[in-house]
Each structure stands twice: as structure tokens, then as C-alpha cells.
Write a protein that holds these residues in place. Sequence first.
Motif, mmCIF file in Angstrom:
data_model
loop_
_atom_site.group_PDB
_atom_site.id
_atom_site.type_symbol
_atom_site.label_atom_id
_atom_site.label_comp_id
_atom_site.label_asym_id
_atom_site.label_seq_id
_atom_site.Cartn_x
_atom_site.Cartn_y
_atom_site.Cartn_z
ATOM 1 N N ALA A 53 -11.840 3.569 26.489
ATOM 2 C CA ALA A 53 -12.526 4.646 26.272
ATOM 3 C C ALA A 53 -11.989 6.072 25.492
ATOM 4 O O ALA A 53 -11.771 6.305 24.850
ATOM 5 C CB ALA A 53 -14.083 5.007 26.708
ATOM 6 N N VAL A 54 -11.152 5.774 27.091
ATOM 7 C CA VAL A 54 -10.322 6.581 27.527
ATOM 8 C C VAL A 54 -9.466 7.331 26.508
ATOM 9 O O VAL A 54 -8.948 8.098 25.865
ATOM 10 C CB VAL A 54 -9.732 7.415 29.203
ATOM 11 N N ALA A 55 -8.868 6.365 26.555
ATOM 12 C CA ALA A 55 -7.183 5.728 25.176
ATOM 13 C C ALA A 55 -7.791 5.908 24.065
ATOM 14 O O ALA A 55 -6.846 6.338 22.930
ATOM 15 C CB ALA A 55 -7.090 4.511 25.846
ATOM 16 N N GLN A 56 -8.521 5.736 23.684
ATOM 17 C CA GLN A 56 -9.486 6.003 22.139
ATOM 18 C C GLN A 56 -9.669 7.164 21.929
ATOM 19 O O GLN A 56 -9.352 7.787 21.355
ATOM 20 C CB GLN A 56 -11.122 5.019 22.361
ATOM 21 N N ARG A 57 -10.535 7.983 22.728
ATOM 22 C CA ARG A 57 -10.525 9.674 23.246
ATOM 23 C C ARG A 57 -9.826 10.400 22.512
ATOM 24 O O ARG A 57 -9.128 11.001 21.704
ATOM 25 C CB ARG A 57 -11.026 9.966 24.452
ATOM 26 N N HIS A 58 -8.198 10.052 23.212
ATOM 27 C CA HIS A 58 -6.907 10.298 22.871
ATOM 28 C C HIS A 58 -5.723 10.256 22.189
ATOM 29 O O HIS A 58 -4.480 10.665 22.861
ATOM 30 C CB HIS A 58 -6.201 10.630 24.745
ATOM 31 N N ASP A 59 -6.818 8.524 21.797
ATOM 32 C CA ASP A 59 -5.246 8.402 20.602
ATOM 33 C C ASP A 59 -3.814 8.179 21.738
ATOM 34 O O ASP A 59 -3.023 7.765 21.111
ATOM 35 C CB ASP A 59 -5.027 9.282 19.731
ATOM 36 N N VAL A 60 -4.166 6.820 22.445
ATOM 37 C CA VAL A 60 -3.129 5.757 23.696
ATOM 38 C C VAL A 60 -3.514 4.571 23.101
ATOM 39 O O VAL A 60 -4.303 4.171 22.894
ATOM 40 C CB VAL A 60 -4.102 6.415 25.119
ATOM 41 N N LEU A 61 -2.154 4.141 23.264
ATOM 42 C CA LEU A 61 -1.769 2.971 22.947
ATOM 43 C C LEU A 61 -1.807 2.172 24.907
ATOM 44 O O LEU A 61 -1.320 3.233 25.128
ATOM 45 C CB LEU A 61 -0.575 2.475 22.156
#
Lengths: 612, 612
Positions: free
Chosen positions: B372-380
Amino acid sequence: MRSVIRTGALRDGPPSTTTAPAYSGIKNIPRTYTTAQPHHSSLNSSPAFHSKAADCSPESLATLANHAEAEPPSVALPVRHGERITIADIKERRAKAGRLVAPTAAYSDADMFKGPTTGKPKAKRWDHHLTHESTLRHPCKLKQAAKHLNNPGLISLGGGLPCPEYFPISSLTLHVPAPPDFSEAATLAPGGGETLTIGKYDTTLPPPSAGDALHHPEYDLSIALNYGQGNGSAQMTRFVTEHIELLGAPPYADWGVCLTIGSTGALEQILRMLCDGPGRGDCVLTEEFSFSTALETAVPLEVTTVGVRMDSEGLVPEAMDEILSQWDSVAAPGSGGKLAGKRKPHVLYTVPSGQNPTGATQSAARRQAIYAVAQRHDVLIIEDEPYYYLQMQAPGTAPPSTVDEFLKGLVPTYLTLDVDGRVIRMDSFSKVVVPGSRMGWITASAQLVERFTRHAEMANQGPNGFSQVILHKLLDERWGHEGYFGWLMNLRMEYTKRRDVMAAACEEFLPKEVVSWAPPQAGMFQWLKVNHTIHPHASDKTILDIEEEIFNNCIARGVLVARGSWFRAEQDVAPSGLYLRATFAAATPENMREAIRRLGAAIRESFQLYGV
Amino acid sequence: MRSVIRTGALRDGPPSTTTAPAYSGIKNIPRTYTTAQPHHSSLNSSPAFHSKAADCSPESLATLANHAEAEPPSVALPVRHGERITIADIKERRAKAGRLVAPTAAYSDADMFKGPTTGKPKAKRWDHHLTHESTLRHPCKLKQAAKHLNNPGLISLGGGLPCPEYFPISSLTLHVPAPPDFSEAATLAPGGGETLTIGKYDTTLPPPSAGDALHHPEYDLSIALNYGQGNGSAQMTRFVTEHIELLGAPPYADWGVCLTIGSTGALEQILRMLCDGPGRGDCVLTEEFSFSTALETAVPLEVTTVGVRMDSEGLVPEAMDEILSQWDSVAAPGSGGKLAGKRKPHVLYTVPSGQNPTGATQSAARRQAIYAVAQRHDVLIIEDEPYYYLQMQAPGTAPPSTVDEFLKGLVPTYLTLDVDGRVIRMDSFSKVVVPGSRMGWITASAQLVERFTRHAEMANQGPNGFSQVILHKLLDERWGHEGYFGWLMNLRMEYTKRRDVMAAACEEFLPKEVVSWAPPQAGMFQWLKVNHTIHPHASDKTILDIEEEIFNNCIARGVLVARGSWFRAEQDVAPSGLYLRATFAAATPENMREAIRRLGAAIRESFQLYGV
């Protein structure tokens, strides 16, 4: 002085020692290899470990006695300045050194195996050629810690190496050709060929007969299939080091080798080591037609490839000299051309024998001339030699009857000319054993080999263990250098036959008024020049248009050839000629003949030469 | 729509056809594979070639009849939304598809083998994350030409592929464990284990019994040991595609796989695909302690690694969120810190199970929170899972009795959470088969797999043929998915025993007033926290000084452990704690116990806890 002993990463079990005399360096210091006991051995039972002195086994003492008074080493050792090392020399050297004991992930380098280099100069330093990326490389911390494994009785909880007990392959058996008849027919015939078996723990078994250390396996699955060093195993490092010596070692002292995952990957590593496209505007010189995958490797690195004119002997040294001499004006920032602002090339990529795609082979004199140009302009040479052993039998000559004759008949490698250490030679097992091995090696100055190895540790961790142990079993242990050269001689004759089939088909089927060619002296490729100027639409079609038309005609008639334009070093410059590449490596003789017949018909169709 | 059929590069001989039904895509279009005849076959004898329709063999017609009316495909095919595919499903699918015929260098991808993805969304596009280098990659010209090999009767003079006649290995025989007793003792016992043989031309032999296409070898040395595709063979692509489905396929449609030369090399390729240090100031998030070789891979690329705080479940999502949320002020050009001017991280590198070096395993909920954090910050997310199957048996629980139970007991992979296609999972055979295979695979969105494959074509040409054919023979043909999972279950129990030996030794020998630890739930490593604050010289020695002192004491007492500081993601920041890493993978139980005894003594010496 750097430690000559660095064993394996992170292997469990108390090491014991054995000693092999050194064959390199100014002084003849005995080198010590360490081994680990089988992993069930009890603790603290290993003999004392000597980092520089010999151990006290009867065998080692006998070996030492032979050398103790040997100063200079050349008295006792098979070094002959100005002469090639022979297979007999290698055999003698190995017999004196005793059994190689190199356990899991043992560190090794060429210095451990090569002959004395007394009196030879050191290679030049190439710091000014390295990329920033390459200078930022440091050894793996975990692999550095491996030096402590030399301590007798030490137990490693250091590296996460799986226990070989969990390797689900307990042996590998190969069925292989039996010399002198290497043919597939003989190998597959009932009772033909030989079987070789590699066990998991062969190196820990007792020798086949007491004292017969030389026929005691030196490599097994427990070692080969675990993690290893990025530069490859000691076992294969020894083989390729000796192989290079048999071919002719460089005239400088500190040359080395590093096993690779094949020359395609090795080239990318070398380019990243030497060429910085975005940061430094680096260019690479190549033949004007060059291996398309090599050219494609440079593109994403933004390294510009600059094509050098070729003739029947390949790259023309005068053309290379001219490009380099005139560089400053051509690439001047204000010049407006595609080279504006680019740094003067400091690297040449060349395929000297059976060049891909042109099939051209540089003569010895040509190589010397190109080397002189490289010296004049401070250029490093990447010598890519996949086809080196596919140098053909000259028409009407008898095949070599001995390995020595075979080796003397080969065009000398750049390595033998390389007084400066500016050559990086890439060898590969792909064309002469199997492509699927994904294994080869580079030979170069110790400085460049070290930088290359640091990258290999991250890019691939060295070649896979199956290839290393299988090729070691076959080439080193079973065939030996003599048998392997026998295999290569056999291959040369096979490719000569194939080349001749294609040459005859070209004579029979190609329209000589349009197509011209010369059968190559090496390699896998016939290069065909098509005279586009007499094409019916020469005035209104481009060379690429006509090439495409011929290619499409070929496909329609059931033959695939490679278009010459795929190999152009400078894709953005208009081509000056029309070429096709046809390989004689793969098709059967009857298919090859039929394919060339179709090619002839396709060209005739394009040139409207009906009924000729 | 792209062509689903792209056969092999540059193989000689007229292709014939066979047909397999499709299991992917919106429409259930039969897919056709082509094969080449043995290279001595005569010309123009091949059956007609159909690029999209089926051939007319009785078998193919029967297969088609089963599917002709099957719209949507989920009616006839074993797809169950929200459910895992089972081994029975895979078997049914293969039986329907018929024999896989994939000749030398045949192109393949996961879409040819995976189940229907009807109704699933496509992955997001990641163009804004790719490096300039990655966007400059184009397919190999020579491999592109291979599409013409589909033409029936075409003879290729295109690519320089050696004729398998010249491969000096006519067969390979493996001795392997026989399920259900996978132990080395049983395999090496007289009459124990099984032998499997791989011939050079197995695929061209007649089937063992008429119509028994399923037990007709689909891979052989003539194919595996020649050149192949950069993404690996069709045969192994099918195996790993199915393996991922059994583990749980991603919830988006267009996922794919690419075989790799191991995760070390794969990571370098991924970093070059996504991170541009010099040009863009890219950073990568990692656990605060991370695999040292992974960190060392980033250094020469000038990609800054930023450590995220960990707890007993590994990476803390709130800490990751905080770093990313506050990035703009921390990395502001004028901030003066080491991150000044660096781009906000868009890549996370994580080892979710049995993390190296800490041994921590992220729970399912933890993975969801990190995602979810990766989604929030556009992280692969690069999910590196070498130890995934080394998830231990929980104390006091019965081992799984079925594969299904085993799979259900594993923490879900990030892939199964990945609605966006932002996860690149790296799998490896190193820890669960043999490290020397230098083989693994990635699973990710088709876009990322395609960019990765373009690089593989230059960096390594895919994994070696020996590993591919040997692992295919053992894992796919002999064991099948069920047998391979059986092997993995066995391995899990072995590592559980090893972990327990080390845990007991720690209990017995380590001074609890100084050292604290928790036995890991997965992997190969025990992480030990040493309370440096109570060291006699805590006030005048740094943590690194004390760590070095302990390390040297360890070496002096004959045990090698890894220093925690080697794994610090940010080497330039002062450490806040003192840690050691000890592996239970390699040493024998008795050596492990002795090593931990020595470690305890070394720590006591350093902390002056004599006589405790």
C-alpha cells in the motif's frame, strides 16, 4: 606483496594443506592451496597450515627438493624464451606441481599456473581509460572474508553456501567422442565413444592407486555446483591459462585470465569498463561491417561505433590511422557532425579471424600494422576470436599431422604481439564445443582482468558449474590439451569441407555478372557483394531498397540469408555497397546447395536476368 | 495483435507443425508451435504450415473438437477465479495441449503456457520509471529475422548456429534422488536413487508408445546446447510459468516471466533498467540491513541505497512511508545532506522471507501494508525471494502432508497482491537446487519483462543450456510439479532441523546478558544483537571498533561469522547497534555447536565476562 593464497569463500570444515611449486613471478615461491575436509570430518584434525612455506608431507618435500636449489627457476622449469611452451612442458610442470587441490569457491588466478615470466616487462597501466563506473568497483565483502578460511580448524558460519548434501544430483555421466575418430557417427555407433562420470565427492575419494596423484580427480560436483568465484574455478583457470601459453603467451609478465559467461556478455562488461557514452562521449572503432549483436550492445550505452574501412584482409590500418589522426578536427565541438564533441576513440573492437560478417582474416603482418596504429594513438584492442580455430585448410595443402604443426599454421593472436598489455582477447567455447555452455574467457593485463572480475562478481558470478565441470572433465581430464587440439583440428577440417560445399554452390548457381565473392579462410560466413549499380532500378531505388527486394525474393523462394546492412557499424550513414551474408555452419550439404540455388534465382529475379 | 508464433532463430531444416490450444488472452486462439526436422531430412517434405489454424492430425482435431465451442474459455478450462490453480489443473491443461514442440532457439513467453486471464485488468505502464539506457534497447536484428523460419521448407543460411553434429556430448546421464526419500544417504545407497538420461536427439525419436505424446521427450541436447533465446527455453519457460501459477498468479492479466542467470545478475539488470544514478540521481529503498552483494551492485551505478527501519517482521511500512513523504525536504537541493538533489525513490529492493542478513520474515499483513505504501508513492518493488521455500516448520506443528497444505502454509508472495503490476519477483534455483546452475527467473508485468529480456540478449543470452536441460529433465519431466514441491518440503524440514541445532547452541553457549536473538522463521541466517552499551570500553570505543574486536576474537578462536556492519544500507551513517550474522546452512550439526561455543567464548572475552 599480495598474498598468493586466498581460498574459497566461506566454506565450512577445517582446511588442510598441500603444496604446489610456483611457476610465476620473479621468485619461485612455493604456493599453497588449501582444501576443506569432507564436511563430516571431525574438528581440529587437520595438519598445520603454512601460508608460505611448504607442508611436510613426503610428496611435498620431494617436490621441494627438486626446486630448492633451482635459481634461476628456468634451470629446472620448462621456460624457453622466444619459444612456445609445448604440451610436454605443461605435462612436466603439472607432474612437478602435484595434484591441484582447490575446494569450494577457491580463489585462483593465472599466476598460480603459468610459467615463469622472468625478465619480461610489466604491462602498462590503463587508469586513464577506465570508466568512473569501473573505478567505483570494490571486492565483495563476503568474498574478502574468505581469506580467514585458511586458518586451520576454523569453522565458517560466514557465507550462506548450501551443503552439497542437498544437491539433488549425485553424479553426471557423459557420453563423448573417443579420439582419434571424433565423428558423431563413430560416437553413436554401438560400442562407440566413451563414458565419463563425475561424482559429487570425487575429490575426496582415495586416488585410484597409491601415489597416483595425477589421476586423482581434482574437481567434482560438490565443488562445481556450489557457489564459486566470479572469475571461475581454479580447475578451469588452469586449463585456459595453459591453453593460452600453448597458443603463445603475451610478451609481458603480468597477464591474466578470467572465465566469462560467453563473449556477448563479456563484451558488455568490457564496454562498461572502458567506455562511458553519456559522461565522456566515448566511441569505439570497429570494422565497417561488424557483428550486429556487438553493435547493438554499444547502442544503449550511448557508445558510438565508428566503422573503419576494410579490404580482403579485414580492417585497413591506414584507414584507422587516418580516422584517429584527423579526429580533433572531425569531432570538434563546432563541426556539427554526429561526432561533434566525441572523445577520440581509445578502444578498437575487432574480429581478426573469419570476421563476422565479412569472413575476412587479418594476416600476421596486418595484425602487426594495426597494433602499431593502436600504440601510436593509445588505443586498447578488444580481440574477439570465436572463429580462431576455424581457420581453414588452404586448398591443396595436407592437413597438419601434429598439434605443433597445427598451432604453427594459425595466424598469431594479437596477444603474442602485445608488448604493452593493451589487448583484451575474448575466447569462447560456443563455436568449438557448444554454444549452450555460455562459457569463455578473456586474457588481458592483470589490471584489466581485475577490474573485469570485480564486475563479473555482480553481473553473473562467473560461468555456471555444470559447464565448468563438464568441460573440465572432457577437455582437461580426459582429452588433455593434446586431445582438445585434436578435436579443434578435426573441426577445422569439417568447416573446410562445409566452406568448399558452399563455394562450389556459389560457383554453380550465382550470377557472376552481379555477385562477387571470395571463399573465406576462416569462420562460418560467406560474404557476397552484389553489384547494385547494374540493377534495373539502380537510378531510382536506394541500395537498402534493392537489398530488401532481394531479401524478400529469397524468403519467397525459401532461403534465409542475412542482409549486409544489419552489420553496418554506422547505421546513420548511407551505405556504399550491397552485401549478403550466408553461413555454411548449419545446413546439410544438400540443403546448402539448394539454398544457394534459390539465392541465385532470387538475385536473377531482382536483376531481371531471366534465362541466363 | 502480435503473432503468437515466433520460432527459433536461424535453425536449418524445414519446419513442420503441431498445435497446442491456447490458455491465455481474451480469445482462445489455438497456438501453433513449429519444429524442425532432424537435420538430415530431405527438402520440401514437411506438411503445410498454418500460422493460426490447427493442423489436421487426428490428435489436433480431437483437441480442437474439445474447444471449438468453448466460449468463454473458462467453461472448458481449469480456471477458477479467486482460487489457486492446482497441479491437477496443470496436468489436465498439458494433456489437452499435447506435446510441446519447441526447436532450437524457439521463441516463447508465459502467455503460451499460462491459464486464461479473462476479466483481469492489464498492468499499469511504467514508462516514466525506465532509464534512458533501457529505452534505447531494441530487439536483436538476427533474432528478429527468425520469424521467417516459420515458412515451410525454408532453408536458413541466416544465423551462425553450429550443427549439433559437432557437439561432443551425445548424452548426459544424471543420478538423482528417488521420491519419497530424497535423502543423500538413500540416493547413494546401493541400488538407491534413479538414473535419467538426456540424449542429443531425444525429441526426434519416436514416442515410447504410439500416441503417448506426453511421455515423449520435449527437450534434448541438440536444442539445449545450441544458441537459445535471451529469455530462456520454451521448455523451462513453461515450467516456471506453471510454478508461479501454483504459487498464486498475479491478479492482473499481462504478467510474464524471463529466465535469468541467477538473481545477482538479474538485480544488476533490473537496476540498470530502472535506476539512473549519474543522470537522474536515482535512489533505491532497501531494508536498513541488506544483502551486501546487492548493495555493492548499486555502488558503481551511483545508485544511492536508502535504508528503511526494520523490526522483527522486517521492513517497517510506516518508516518507508515517512521517508517517502518527507523526501522533498530531506533531498532539497539546498539541504546539504547526502541526499541533496536526489530523486524521490521509485524502487524498493526487499527480501521478504528469511531476509539476508536479519532472518526476518514479513507476514502477509506486513506485505500488504508495504504494498500500500508503494502504491501511495508510485514505487516499484523488487521482491528477492531466494529463501522463500526455506520457510520453517513452526515449533510443535506437524509438517504439511500434501503439496496443497504446504503451499497454503507459505506466506503469500507480493505477486498475489500486485493489482498494479508493480512487483518484479526474483526466484532462484541456487538455494533450493544448486547454486552452480546460475539460473533463476523473474516474474513481472509484460512491459518490464520485455525490457529486461532485451538487456538479457546482450548481457548474457539467457541461462546456460546444461542447467536448462538438466533441471527440465529432473524437475519437469521426472518429478513434475508435485515431485518438485515434495523436494522443497523435504528441504524445509532439513533447514528447520539446522535452525533448531543453532538455536539450541545459542541457548547453551551465548551470554544472554550481552547477546539477544530470535530464531528465524525462514532462510539460512541467525541474526545476533550484541549489546555494545555494556562493553567495558563502550565510552571510548565505537561500535565498529567493538565489532572488529569481537570478530578478531572469533577468528583467533576458530570461528568465522559475518559482521553486521557489512550489511548496512547506508555505510556513511554511524551505526546504532552491533550485530553478527551466523549461517546454519553449511556446517555439520557438531561443527555448528562447536562454532557457537567458540563465538560465545569470543564475546565473553571481549566483554570480560570471565568465569560466567
